[in-house]
Design a protein around this motif. Sequence first.
Motif, short mmCIF file in Angstrom:
data_model
loop_
_atom_site.label_atom_id
_atom_site.label_comp_id
_atom_site.label_asym_id
_atom_site.label_seq_id
_atom_site.Cartn_x
_atom_site.Cartn_y
_atom_site.Cartn_z
N VAL A 153 0.83 -1.41 -0.06
CA VAL A 153 -0.05 0.08 -0.07
C VAL A 153 0.82 1.16 -0.18
CG1 VAL A 153 -1.67 1.40 1.24
CG2 VAL A 153 -1.95 -1.17 1.07
N ALA A 154 2.09 1.24 0.65
CA ALA A 154 2.94 2.30 0.80
C ALA A 154 3.61 2.51 -0.54
CB ALA A 154 3.95 2.21 1.92
N ALA A 155 4.02 1.59 -1.10
CA ALA A 155 4.42 1.73 -2.35
C ALA A 155 3.80 2.40 -3.39
CB ALA A 155 4.89 0.04 -2.81
N LEU A 156 2.38 1.77 -3.44
CA LEU A 156 1.57 2.27 -4.34
C LEU A 156 1.24 3.81 -4.12
CD1 LEU A 156 -1.01 -0.73 -4.47
CD2 LEU A 156 0.39 -0.02 -6.14
N ALA A 157 1.03 4.31 -2.84
CA ALA A 157 0.87 5.62 -2.48
C ALA A 157 2.07 6.17 -2.92
CB ALA A 157 0.46 5.61 -0.79
N ILE A 158 3.24 5.90 -2.74
CA ILE A 158 4.53 6.67 -3.16
C ILE A 158 4.68 6.91 -4.55
CG2 ILE A 158 6.93 6.73 -2.79
CD1 ILE A 158 6.99 5.56 -0.17
N GLY A 159 4.46 5.67 -5.43
CA GLY A 159 4.52 5.89 -6.64
C GLY A 159 5.89 5.00 -7.11
N PRO A 160 5.99 5.05 -8.34
CA PRO A 160 7.17 4.23 -8.99
C PRO A 160 8.39 4.91 -8.67
CG PRO A 160 5.64 4.93 -10.78
CD PRO A 160 5.25 5.64 -9.62
N SER A 161 9.37 3.62 -8.39
CA SER A 161 10.65 3.94 -8.15
C SER A 161 11.64 2.83 -8.21
CB SER A 161 10.90 4.21 -6.52
OG SER A 161 12.36 4.46 -6.13
N GLU A 162 12.78 3.01 -8.82
CA GLU A 162 13.79 1.86 -9.19
C GLU A 162 14.24 1.30 -7.90
OE1 GLU A 162 16.92 3.75 -11.13
OE2 GLU A 162 15.84 4.18 -12.90
N GLU A 163 13.97 1.85 -6.93
CA GLU A 163 14.46 1.14 -5.46
C GLU A 163 13.53 0.08 -5.10
OE1 GLU A 163 14.80 4.12 -2.56
OE2 GLU A 163 16.82 4.92 -3.47
N TRP A 164 12.30 0.05 -5.38
CA TRP A 164 11.34 -0.74 -4.97
C TRP A 164 11.46 -2.40 -5.11
CZ3 TRP A 164 8.78 1.06 -1.53
CH2 TRP A 164 8.02 2.32 -1.58
N PRO A 165 12.28 -2.61 -6.39
CA PRO A 165 12.56 -4.01 -6.45
C PRO A 165 13.66 -4.62 -5.64
CG PRO A 165 12.47 -3.00 -8.61
CD PRO A 165 12.46 -2.08 -7.63
N HIS A 166 14.51 -3.72 -5.27
CA HIS A 166 15.77 -4.03 -4.29
C HIS A 166 14.94 -4.24 -2.89
CE1 HIS A 166 18.49 -3.13 -7.46
NE2 HIS A 166 17.93 -1.77 -7.48
N TYR A 167 14.11 -3.38 -2.51
CA TYR A 167 13.74 -3.58 -1.47
C TYR A 167 12.68 -4.65 -1.27
CZ TYR A 167 15.72 0.65 0.34
OH TYR A 167 16.61 1.91 0.68
N ALA A 168 11.90 -5.16 -2.27
CA ALA A 168 11.16 -6.33 -2.26
C ALA A 168 11.94 -7.49 -2.18
CB ALA A 168 10.31 -6.27 -3.48
N VAL A 169 13.43 -7.60 -2.59
CA VAL A 169 14.29 -8.76 -2.48
C VAL A 169 14.52 -8.87 -0.83
CG1 VAL A 169 16.42 -9.69 -2.89
CG2 VAL A 169 14.78 -8.72 -4.71
N GLY A 170 14.75 -7.50 -0.58
CA GLY A 170 15.27 -7.76 0.85
C GLY A 170 14.00 -8.22 1.88
N LEU A 171 12.88 -7.57 1.74
CA LEU A 171 11.76 -8.16 2.43
C LEU A 171 11.62 -9.70 2.30
CD1 LEU A 171 8.96 -5.14 2.02
CD2 LEU A 171 10.27 -5.76 4.00
N ALA A 172 11.69 -10.00 1.15
CA ALA A 172 11.42 -11.49 0.95
C ALA A 172 12.72 -12.34 1.87
CB ALA A 172 11.66 -11.81 -0.53
N LEU A 173 13.78 -11.65 1.63
CA LEU A 173 14.93 -12.57 2.33
C LEU A 173 14.69 -12.38 3.90
CD1 LEU A 173 18.08 -11.27 0.35
CD2 LEU A 173 16.77 -13.57 0.32
N ALA A 174 14.35 -10.81 4.39
CA ALA A 174 14.04 -10.80 5.96
C ALA A 174 12.65 -11.88 6.39
CB ALA A 174 13.64 -9.59 6.01
N SER A 175 11.89 -12.03 5.49
CA SER A 175 10.65 -12.94 5.71
C SER A 175 11.15 -14.46 5.93
CB SER A 175 9.53 -13.02 4.84
OG SER A 175 9.21 -11.50 4.58
N GLY A 176 12.00 -14.80 4.88
CA GLY A 176 12.65 -16.11 4.90
C GLY A 176 13.37 -16.49 6.11
N LEU A 177 14.23 -15.35 6.63
CA LEU A 177 15.08 -15.69 7.46
C LEU A 177 14.12 -15.79 8.93
CD1 LEU A 177 17.80 -15.42 9.08
CD2 LEU A 177 18.00 -13.16 8.75
N ALA A 178 13.19 -14.55 8.98
CA ALA A 178 12.22 -14.75 10.16
C ALA A 178 11.61 -15.95 10.47
CB ALA A 178 11.10 -13.64 9.97
N VAL A 179 11.11 -16.92 9.42
CA VAL A 179 10.72 -18.14 9.33
C VAL A 179 11.67 -19.10 9.71
CG1 VAL A 179 9.38 -20.17 7.96
CG2 VAL A 179 8.85 -17.87 7.66
N VAL A 180 12.88 -19.24 9.27
CA VAL A 180 13.82 -20.03 9.60
C VAL A 180 14.38 -19.66 11.10
CG1 VAL A 180 16.43 -20.50 9.35
CG2 VAL A 180 14.99 -20.19 7.27
#
Length: 363
Positions: A146-173
């Motif tokens: 929701v925050a990404a949609l509110a802020i708008g397009p940015s080249e940084e979003w894919p990088h942070y999406a990967v970071g969040l995915a890694l953080a999510s996986g690390l959290a489960v592990v």
Amino acid sequence: MTAESVEDIRVSPTPDETYDASLAAAVPAVAAGLAMVNVVLAVLHAVALQGPARLVMVPVTVISAVLFAGTFLFLRRRRLPSHLAHPMTAGMLMVVVGSSVTTMVLVAEPRHSSTLMLVLVGAGAVVLSLRWLLAVLYLTWGAWIVAALAIGPSEEWPHYAVGLALASGLAVVVNQLRRAGVRDLADSLGAADAAAVRDHLTGLANRRGLAMVGPQVLEHARRQGDAVHCIFVDIDGLKHVNNTLGHSVGDEVIVAVADALREATRATDIVARWGGDQFCVVGPGPGMATLELERRVRDGVMAHSPVPADVWPARVSAGGAMLAPWDAGTLETLLGKADQEMYLRRSLRKENPRPTPRRAPSE
């Protein structure tokens, strides 16, 4: 209530109960840590942010800090119920997520996604149940999108999406590793407690096990309008066996009597080793006559007696007592009456000894 109920005695908590208790004990520390984090964030927001972002985020972080500090002070004086530990911890984490997402939207900078990564890893480290951890992950991802949609397009979003995915996986592990450690601890405690309620020599319930199961037998029988009986059994002449053949043979006699008692009693009876050379049988109904139990035990032992009959005649003394459904006595009352009856019968037997039974000749 059956004899197998003794095997189901559980003194230590289950793994799930251990998880809940571990998290409940950690909630005050989590609240204190989040309070300090929000104090630091309030100072940083006051210095770094400008305009509406500062007007909104400084009060938000201050209120969050006060809320977490109040939670910490409250839980220092009162114990948090275990079943509330997971929702309270998840709620505190989501407060931090909401604050971070609000900051990210107000300043329109994707870099604040890094705070969400730390929150996710922290959620995995505090031993949340997997269900609550997944709830935090889903809500965090939803708020971030929701925050990404509110802020708008940015080249940084894919990088942070990967970071969040890694953080999510690390959290489960991390969560599963922490829970595995707690599970091992709970299993170790369970094994220790199973040994604590069972006699190591005979495998019967010990006095502690009987004290835990006996009241359940009494309560169940009273609900059914049934009586409860108790029979104390004492091995006659065990000291002579120990002095003559050694304590290892005496242990064999104890095991033989325990096995005979198992065979002689009903499935609904609880057979326990009271201590030393004494056993106790507790069960619903009037139970069998003490003389009949003595005969059955003697016959069962003599079929495979570990010692010669001239050393030990496979004799036991038994004394019984019963509580009627309308009696107000407790398990201790019943045990005391049966114990007195057993000692009385044994003393009378010493004054009037019976002939030593002979073992049947082998074919």
